[in-house]
Design a protein around this motif. Structure first.
Motif, PDB file in Angstrom:
ATOM      1  N   UNK A 162      27.486 -26.804  20.413  1.00 44.83           N
ATOM      2  CA  UNK A 162      26.416 -26.568  19.439  1.00 44.83           C
ATOM      3  C   UNK A 162      26.656 -25.307  18.611  1.00 44.83           C
ATOM      4  N   UNK A 163      26.039 -25.307  17.449  1.00 44.49           N
ATOM      5  CA  UNK A 163      26.154 -24.219  16.510  1.00 44.49           C
ATOM      6  C   UNK A 163      25.358 -23.000  17.003  1.00 44.49           C
ATOM      7  N   UNK A 164      26.016 -22.182  17.800  1.00 36.57           N
ATOM      8  CA  UNK A 164      25.409 -20.959  18.319  1.00 36.57           C
ATOM      9  C   UNK A 164      26.537 -19.937  18.450  1.00 36.57           C
ATOM     10  N   UNK A 165      26.320 -18.717  17.999  1.00 40.43           N
ATOM     11  CA  UNK A 165      27.385 -17.710  17.963  1.00 40.43           C
ATOM     12  C   UNK A 165      28.072 -17.534  19.321  1.00 40.43           C
ATOM     13  N   UNK A 166      27.284 -17.349  20.379  1.00 46.00           N
ATOM     14  CA  UNK A 166      27.864 -17.122  21.703  1.00 46.00           C
ATOM     15  C   UNK A 166      28.729 -18.311  22.144  1.00 46.00           C
ATOM     16  N   UNK A 187      33.978 -21.222  22.880  1.00 45.90           N
ATOM     17  CA  UNK A 187      34.846 -22.328  22.474  1.00 45.90           C
ATOM     18  C   UNK A 187      36.187 -21.804  21.978  1.00 45.90           C
ATOM     19  N   UNK A 188      36.168 -20.714  21.225  1.00 44.57           N
ATOM     20  CA  UNK A 188      37.423 -20.121  20.740  1.00 44.57           C
ATOM     21  C   UNK A 188      38.309 -19.700  21.910  1.00 44.57           C
ATOM     22  N   UNK A 189      37.693 -19.124  22.939  1.00 42.55           N
ATOM     23  CA  UNK A 189      38.449 -18.721  24.133  1.00 42.55           C
ATOM     24  C   UNK A 189      39.032 -19.943  24.840  1.00 42.55           C
ATOM     25  N   UNK A 190      38.226 -20.995  24.955  1.00 45.62           N
ATOM     26  CA  UNK A 190      38.687 -22.227  25.612  1.00 45.62           C
ATOM     27  C   UNK A 190      39.860 -22.834  24.837  1.00 45.62           C
ATOM     28  N   UNK A 226      34.178 -28.631  17.602  1.00 47.36           N
ATOM     29  CA  UNK A 226      34.524 -29.906  18.237  1.00 47.36           C
ATOM     30  C   UNK A 226      35.925 -29.824  18.822  1.00 47.36           C
ATOM     31  N   UNK A 227      36.046 -30.190  20.073  1.00 49.01           N
ATOM     32  CA  UNK A 227      37.334 -30.210  20.753  1.00 49.01           C
ATOM     33  C   UNK A 227      37.679 -31.658  21.062  1.00 49.01           C
TER      34      UNK A 227
END
Length: 98
Positions: A10-14, A19-22, A65-66
């Motif tokens: 979902x569109x949430x900063x945290x 997601x970027x880390x994943x 999205x992954x």
């Protein structure tokens, strides 16, 4: 054409930061050296370590999205099969070793 699994964050900063880390972690796994087995042939590190393969990632309407390879079973399938009683540590270890 290839069937895939899609994970939408979902569109949430945290959650975007998570997601970027994943994505970075999963991408680093695909760049690791292949592993040689006892017969002398090499095996992709992601396959060797039994890690789901990240195929792609993108942002759609600010949702991260992954895209993953589609596996034959989901965790839900496994829990449903065990009548939602969970699985033994021994079974988890068996999955991890294959």
């Amino acid at each position: 054409r290839q069937d895939v699994a899609l994970k939408i964050i979902k569109n949430h900063h945290h959650w975007h930061e998570q997601a970027k880390s994943e994505i970075a972690l999963l991408r680093s796994f695909t760049e690791m050296k292949p592993v040689e087995n006892s017969s002398g042939s090499s095996k992709d590190w992601v396959d060797h370590a039994n890690i789901v393969r990240l195929v792609d990632d993108f942002v759609f309407r600010n949702h991260c999205c992954l895209v993953f390879e589609l596996l034959p079973f989901t965790l839900y399938d496994l829990l449903k099969f065990s009548q939602f009683k969970g699985v033994s540590l021994q079974l988890v270890a068996k999955f991890a070793s294959h």
